[in-house]
Scaffold this motif. Structure first.
Motif, PDB file in Angstrom:
ATOM      1  N   ASN A  67      80.230  74.764 -46.829  1.00 40.35           N
ATOM      2  CA  ASN A  67      81.125  76.397 -46.804  1.00 40.35           C
ATOM      3  C   ASN A  67      80.633  77.340 -45.333  1.00 40.35           C
ATOM      4  N   ASP A  68      79.617  76.768 -45.506  1.00 31.12           N
ATOM      5  CA  ASP A  68      79.019  77.722 -44.316  1.00 31.12           C
ATOM      6  C   ASP A  68      79.318  76.773 -42.706  1.00 31.12           C
ATOM      7  N   GLY A  69      80.052  75.708 -42.640  1.00 33.08           N
ATOM      8  CA  GLY A  69      80.043  75.584 -41.455  1.00 33.08           C
ATOM      9  C   GLY A  69      79.169  74.458 -41.091  1.00 33.08           C
ATOM     10  N   SER A  70      78.096  74.150 -42.011  1.00 29.09           N
ATOM     11  CA  SER A  70      77.075  72.923 -41.585  1.00 29.09           C
ATOM     12  C   SER A  70      77.636  71.073 -42.161  1.00 29.09           C
ATOM     13  N   GLU A  71      77.076  71.033 -41.178  1.00 28.36           N
ATOM     14  CA  GLU A  71      77.690  69.542 -41.266  1.00 28.36           C
ATOM     15  C   GLU A  71      76.591  68.347 -41.990  1.00 28.36           C
ATOM     16  N   VAL A  72      77.061  68.004 -43.010  1.00 26.34           N
ATOM     17  CA  VAL A  72      75.226  66.873 -43.626  1.00 26.34           C
ATOM     18  C   VAL A  72      75.926  65.565 -44.024  1.00 26.34           C
ATOM     19  N   GLU A  73      75.392  65.087 -44.618  1.00 31.12           N
ATOM     20  CA  GLU A  73      75.345  63.712 -44.429  1.00 31.12           C
ATOM     21  C   GLU A  73      75.369  62.953 -45.620  1.00 31.12           C
ATOM     22  N   GLN A  74      75.775  63.809 -47.062  1.00 31.46           N
ATOM     23  CA  GLN A  74      76.194  62.958 -48.244  1.00 31.46           C
ATOM     24  C   GLN A  74      76.827  64.040 -49.337  1.00 31.46           C
TER      25      GLN A  74
END
Ligand SMILES: N[C@H](CCC[C@H](N)C(=O)O)C(=O)O
Length: 276
Positions: A67-74
């Motif tokens: 939700n904060d815009g960060s792209e994550v791994e899984q």
């Protein structure tokens, strides 16, 4: 830009899911934040963007944004919603689907009973594969959180988790310690903070303060990480029923070098179209 999307959830962990195979969607951080706003947008814990695979042997690639815009791994709950989405949208008629994520390929499967089982891959431990300043691959580490020293297990399911055992999740210091652990200096890429209550050797209760989203009603990778941490601590057997605030998951892990399996539901709330 106008595009169609589905609003979905896995045990209350909610998602906007977008078909990026048949639509061209450019997601800027600003657009992500607009979409994720629960008052002026659609609202989500994470947004899942489904794309064509990069490798021919796989079926899809999917990208995960907090939700904060960060792209994550899984994303565990997201993987189950992904399967339901590509099936409902007729993007595939396969039952076992190979999907590329930022940290490897996972294989979610649509079960006959409507549940979804996901091979979430092999867990890894500090300092391998998880940005954590640690003394080594210990079962647990002391971590100074405010004026408390807590004992955390550090587990990567592709994304990083710091799991502690608490007497009762209902009064666990999730709101106080969650943000402090998420942004602790020993986690340069931040971390998801799990609070696990051992009910018995086959059952836990779990709350997770998620990196980039805050406390969610359920966290699939968090459930995997908590069970792995509990097994490594000698507190759990190989198959564990995980009670989250949004409902139940079944997690199994045979031990080091073996993948974690997760089984649970996925739900579509509505399909929509938006222009932003
Ligand atoms: N907040 C997580 C991503 C979503 C994981 C969670 N929603 C799941 O079901 O695994 C992270 O930053 O690593």
């Amino acid at each position: 830009m106008k595009f169609k999307f589905s609003k979905m959830h896995g045990l209350g962990n909610d998602f906007v899911v977008i078909d990026g195979v048949r639509q061209t969607v450019q997601l800027t951080t600003e657009r992500l934040r607009q979409l994720g706003d629960r008052h002026t947008g659609v609202g989500f814990d994470q947004l899942l963007l489904v794309e064509a695979p990069q490798a021919a042997e796989n079926d899809f690639r999917y990208r995960i944004f907090n939700n904060d815009g960060s792209e994550v791994e899984q994303c565990g709950n997201g993987a189950r919603c992904f399967v339901k989405f590509v099936t409902e949208q007729k993007l595939t008629n396969k039952r076992a689907i190979r999907v590329e994520t930022a940290k490897g390929v996972i294989v979610p499967m649509l079960d006959d009973n409507g549940l979804i089982t996901v091979d979430m891959g092999v867990p890894r431990f500090a300092p391998l594969d998880i940005p954590f300043i640690a003394e080594g691959d210990a079962i647990s580490h002391p971590l100074q959180v405010g004026e408390h020293s807590v004992d955390i297990s550090v587990v990567s399911m592709g994304n990083p988790h710091a799991v502690q055992v608490v007497a009762n999740v209902d009064n666990a210091p999730v709101a106080e310690q969650g943000p402090l652990i998420e942004r602790h200096s020993r986690f340069p890429e931040r971390v998801n903070a799990g609070f696990m209550q051992i009910v018995n050797r086959g059952e836990i209760r779990l709350r997770v303060y998620e990196r980039g989203a805050g406390e969610t009603l359920a966290c699939g990778t968090g459930a995997c990480a908590a069970v792995v941490a509990g097994i490594r601590r000698g507190l759990l057997d190989k198959v564990v029923l995980v009670h989250t605030r949004g409902g139940d998951l079944t997690i199994s892990w045979g031990g080091p070098g073996l993948p974690v399996k997760m089984t649970g539901p996925a739900a579509t709330v509505f399909n929509g179209e938006i222009e932003i």
